[in-house]
Every structure is written in structure tokens, then in C-alpha cells.
Design an enzyme around this catalytic site. Structure first.
Site, PDB file in Angstrom:
ATOM      1  N   ASN A  23     118.217  11.918  -4.660  1.00 31.79           N
ATOM      2  CA  ASN A  23     118.806  10.814  -4.728  1.00 31.79           C
ATOM      3  C   ASN A  23     119.735  10.825  -3.701  1.00 31.79           C
ATOM      4  O   ASN A  23     119.653  11.170  -2.519  1.00 31.79           O
ATOM      5  CB  ASN A  23     119.207  10.311  -6.004  1.00 31.79           C
ATOM      6  CG  ASN A  23     120.000  11.161  -6.955  1.00 31.79           C
ATOM      7  OD1 ASN A  23     119.770  11.908  -7.402  1.00 31.79           O
ATOM      8  ND2 ASN A  23     121.394  10.801  -6.873  1.00 31.79           N
ATOM      9  N   ASP A  24     121.194  10.349  -3.855  1.00 31.92           N
ATOM     10  CA  ASP A  24     122.040  10.066  -2.757  1.00 31.92           C
ATOM     11  C   ASP A  24     122.162  10.929  -1.713  1.00 31.92           C
ATOM     12  O   ASP A  24     122.411  12.220  -1.684  1.00 31.92           O
ATOM     13  CB  ASP A  24     123.494   9.788  -3.639  1.00 31.92           C
ATOM     14  CG  ASP A  24     123.670   8.793  -4.761  1.00 31.92           C
ATOM     15  OD1 ASP A  24     122.510   8.543  -5.167  1.00 31.92           O
ATOM     16  OD2 ASP A  24     124.440   8.858  -5.253  1.00 31.92           O
ATOM     17  N   ARG A 148     134.414   9.375  -9.186  1.00 30.91           N
ATOM     18  CA  ARG A 148     133.546  10.289  -8.304  1.00 30.91           C
ATOM     19  C   ARG A 148     133.235   9.860  -6.910  1.00 30.91           C
ATOM     20  O   ARG A 148     133.613   8.809  -6.585  1.00 30.91           O
ATOM     21  CB  ARG A 148     132.102  10.275  -9.137  1.00 30.91           C
ATOM     22  CG  ARG A 148     131.301   8.840  -9.246  1.00 30.91           C
ATOM     23  CD  ARG A 148     130.096   9.263 -10.091  1.00 30.91           C
ATOM     24  NE  ARG A 148     129.312   7.975 -10.518  1.00 30.91           N
ATOM     25  CZ  ARG A 148     129.696   7.430 -11.851  1.00 30.91           C
ATOM     26  NH1 ARG A 148     130.318   7.984 -12.628  1.00 30.91           N
ATOM     27  NH2 ARG A 148     128.945   6.374 -11.943  1.00 30.91           N
TER      28      ARG A 148
END
Length: 456
Positions: A23-24, A148
């Protein structure tokens, strides 16, 4: 017909992991002609799991060399999103006389307690191997969840390192001289925000326009009022301690109007803002029919500022494609497509509609009207893998035009990923589609000039 298990949907020029989940984008830094790209990775399944950092490099932003895993979970938790910087002058002290270090700053996420803190790791061999610091965590949790995704940048006001991270409904700013000891300097939000959702994956970057420097705060937003995951941005200034939104808007300003672009951040140590996002959507990411891998990145986009009728706005331009653009040739409506990876350059006057179709009767449509651009994937391909993906709300997207009169489009299609850049990139739309057989024909209506270029 179901394409699951039959069709290879892996794009050719969009980054994908060799296998399993991603993902990211994380840890993106440019050093001596090489782009380092890390990303959220679960190396044991095609669904989300305990997060690692995968790692790959490229010199042309299209073709990638996969490297060993950069970071593994440890006693502080999973390795959530973060960033990397090239510490050229060894301010951290982790370098050697021969080699300046790469410093990665990331979130340590304890999956049992939810505790999120910020940690660092360093590499002195050009990013091939990373060691975590014994000082971890270097930024402790102040007593909140959703703390985060640290993004480090150079702070030219105080001539030190800056850091922005997501803190629920706002971002926090920090400063450091050595990338190890951090002091909080300010906050931005929730004032000025016009979208619900937890803030994630922030970035703070500079763009020059007409002898003025604009500071752009980019923030990804979890499930918004529209039920979508999207990336918002704010335009303003940075006083060395915090961001100030000096060009407020009455509504959220989105970086991309498509369904499949999230968590985008920029490369550090590059001379212009160059952004890559996750070309997927949390609503159905774990269900897409891509077999041995799951997830891909957008193409790298250089970002610029334009002054529009709605005020200052960001425009994007897909990088790495110029040598293919130079080989574009005119085509007529009804032309046969010989490849699954290609670009279209389109100039239009008045209303226009472009359609990619295949022999199964599936079609992907882009329509431009006076004040709106619409992308429709409702019958573009296989979609029975997920109920939400099949809904009208997940099938048709509209993007409000910021220019009047004649228009232009650049369309990049890569097997299963569509990226649209309209009106010089002021409107950007990213969508995934899964045609049962490759699109083989392009047709259009309206007064259009269309050129095609193949990409290899």
C-alpha cells in the site's frame, strides 16, 4: 465472465511489488540519479498484514529493480509509513567519511495496544541495508491514537530538519538539527479543513510560481463523507514552525478526483516536487483480481501551481514519458489499439467523449463538457469481485473543470490502470479497471484531435 485466475492485469510501467501486498509509498528519496522507493509491504499474503518496508530503485521512473526488504517489524511493532532523507552533510552522525547516510523516519505501530511512536533507521551503503537506531523511539506518543506517518523535509527558515506527521484531525510539526532529537514547533488543523476523516500521510513541499514560493500541505483523508479515501491539499506559507493556510478555500481541494489514488508523497532531495501515490482504494483493495500481487503505485507526477478562476491550484504532469510522447502519431476514430500500455494526447473544442472498448462489449469512457469531466468505468470490465466496486457511486466520477473554452487531455492507460490529466493537469483522475480482454479500439465523438503513443 470472470477474469479471476485468467487474465494478467499487472501494469507494465506502474510500479507493482513482485508478489503479495503493498500500500502506501514510503521512504522516497533521490540520490545521484537513482530514485529510491519504499512502500508498505506484507510479504506473506495478498492482503494487509504486519507491515514491513519493501524497497525498489529506478533511474527512469518506469522500470524498477527490486531490492531486499528495507525494514522488518520489531519489538516496537509494525513498520508503518514514513519517509527518508539523504543526510548529505552527515548531521545525524550515522555516516562515514566515504558515505553520507540515508535516514529513514517511520512509525512504530504496536498492534496489540495501538501505540504509535516515531523511530529512525539508517543506511550507509546507498540504501541496500538499514540499521535501526538504539535511540528508538525518537518521538514518543503524546497520549493520542492515530499519531503516524512522519514526513521529513528541509526547513530553510531555521536551517534545520523539519518533520510533519498526522495526529488525528490535524498535523504536528517538529524540528531537529540531527534527525535524532526532535522538538515540537507547531500544529495545523482542524481549522480550515472541509472533509471528515482521520488525517494521514502528510507532506509539506515548496512550489515556485511567478517569483513567489508557495508552501503546499498535502494530507490524505480516510473515509470521507462521500465514503472515499482521498488526498487533500492546502496552499499557504511556512514560518519555520508551522504551516499557515494563506489561501483558504470554502471547500476541500482534492489532489485527484479518481477513486484510486491515496497516500501520495514526494521524493526528498529532488529539485521539483515529484509525487507518487498508492493507486488503489481501501474499500476493495484486498479483493481485486490480480492474483499473485496486490496494489500498485501511480506514475510519478511533477507538481506545479496555476492561477485559475477558483484561485491557485496544483497541476500534475506524468514524468518519465517524454521519449514516448515524441513518437505520438495522429489516429482516427475507430483506430485499432495494438498495445495495452499507451498514451493519448487529445485537443478538444466543445463537448467530447472518448471510448476505449474491447470485443466483449466492455468500454471505458471519458467525457468532457463545458464545466465538467466525467470518467465512467461502470461497464469497463470485470467487477463482480466486490459489491461496492459494482455500485454507481464507485463507477462514475466527475471532476469540475477550472478552465473555460477549448480543452486538452493526456490519458495514460496501462493494462488495468487509467490516469487522466486534463487542462494541463489541473484535473487528475486515477482509476483501476479490469477488462476481460484488452481494449482494442478507440472511438470518439466531438471535434477532437487525437494522437497516440505507445509505451514500452
Amino acid at each position: 465472465m470472470s477474469s479471476k485466475g485468467i487474465r494478467d492485469f499487472r501494469p507494465r510501467i506502474h510500479f507493482t511489488p513482485q508478489d503479495h501486498w503493498m500500500n502506501d509509498p514510503n521512504g522516497m528519496v533521490y540520490i545521484n540519479g537513482t530514485y529510491h522507493f519504499c512502500y508498505q509491504k506484507y510479504p506473506y499474503d495478498t492482503v494487509w498484514g504486519p507491515m514491513h518496508w519493501g524497497h525498489a530503485v529506478t533511474k527512469d521512473l518506469l522500470h524498477w529493480e527490486h531490492l531486499p526488504m528495507a525494514l522488518y517489524p520489531d519489538e516496537l511493532g509494525y513498520i508503518f509509513s514514513g519517509s527518508s532523507v539523504y543526510d548529505k552533510y552527515n548531521t545525524s552522525g550515522y555516516g562515514t567519511k566515504e558515505n553520507s547516510p540515508i535516514i529513514s523516519v517511520f512509525t512504530s505501530h504496536n498492534n496489540e495496544t495501538g501505540l504509535e511512536q516515531q523511530s529512525i533507521a539508517y543506511s550507509v551503503d546507498g540504501g541496500r541495508h538499514f540499521e535501526k537506531s538504539y535511540l528508538n523511539p525518537v518521538i514518543e506518543n503524546p497520549g493520542i491514537p492515530d499519531f503516524r506517518d512522519p514526513k521529513v523535509f528541509w526547513n530553510p527558515v531555521h536551517r534545520c530538519w523539519g518533520l510533519v506527521l498526522a495526529a488525528q484531525d490535524r498535523v504536528y510539526f517538529y524540528g531537529s538539527r540531527d534527525l535524532k532529537r526532535w522538538e515540537k514547533t507547531g500544529e495545523f488543523g482542524p481549522e480550515g479543513n472541509h472533509a471528515n476523516g482521520v488525517w494521514e500521510c502528510p507532506d509539506l513541499l515548496q512550489i515556485k510560481y511567478e517569483d513567489k514560493v508557495f508552501w503546499i500541505l498535502v494530507v490524505s483523508m480516510t473515509k470521507t463523507d462521500e465514503g472515499r479515501w482521498r488526498t487533500q491539499y492546502f496552499i499557504g506559507d511556512f514560518d519555520g514552525d508551522k504551516f499557515i493556510c494563506t489561501y483558504p478555500s470554502d471547500e476541500a481541494i482534492w489532489l485527484d478526483d479518481g477513486f484510486d489514488n491515496y497516500a501520495g508523497v514526494t521524493f526528498q532531495n529532488y529539485d521539483v516536487p515529484l509525487l507518487m501515490g498508492w493507486a488503489m482504494n481501501w474499500a476493495y483493495a484486498s479483493k481485486v483480481p490480480t492474483n499473485e500481487y496486490c496494489g500498485q503505485a501511480t506514475l510519478a507526477r511533477s507538481l506545479s501551481i496555476c492561477n485559475t478562476k477558483a484561485g491557485y491550484r496544483i497541476a500534475g504532469h506524468a514524468e518519465g514519458l517524454d521519449k514516448f510522447r515524441h513518437m505520438a502519431y495522429p489516429v482516427s476514430s475507430g483506430a485499432h489499439l495494438m498495445t495495452e500500455t499507451f498514451g493519448l494526447r487529445i485537443k478538444g473544442e466543445g463537448n467530447g467523449k472518448i471510448r476505449l472498448s474491447n470485443s466483449d462489449g466492455q468500454r471505458l469512457e471519458i467525457e468532457v463538457a463545458e464545466d465538467i469531466i466525467t470518467v465512467n468505468r461502470a461497464i469497463a470490465g470485470y467487477r463482480e469481485f466486490d459489491e461496492q466496486f459494482m455500485t454507481p457511486e464507485c463507477s462514475i466520477v466527475s471532476s469540475k473543470r477550472l478552465k473555460e473554452g477549448n480543452w486538452d487531455l493526456e490519458v495514460i492507460f496501462d493494462v488495468s490502470v487509467l490516469e487522466v490529466f486534463a487542462d494541463g493537469g489541473l484535473n487528475m483522475v486515477t482509476m483501476v479497471v479490469f477488462p476481460d480482454t484488452p481494449y482494442d479500439t478507440i472511438r470518439w465523438k466531438g471535434k477532437l484531435e487525437v494522437s497516440l503513443f505507445e509505451i514500452s
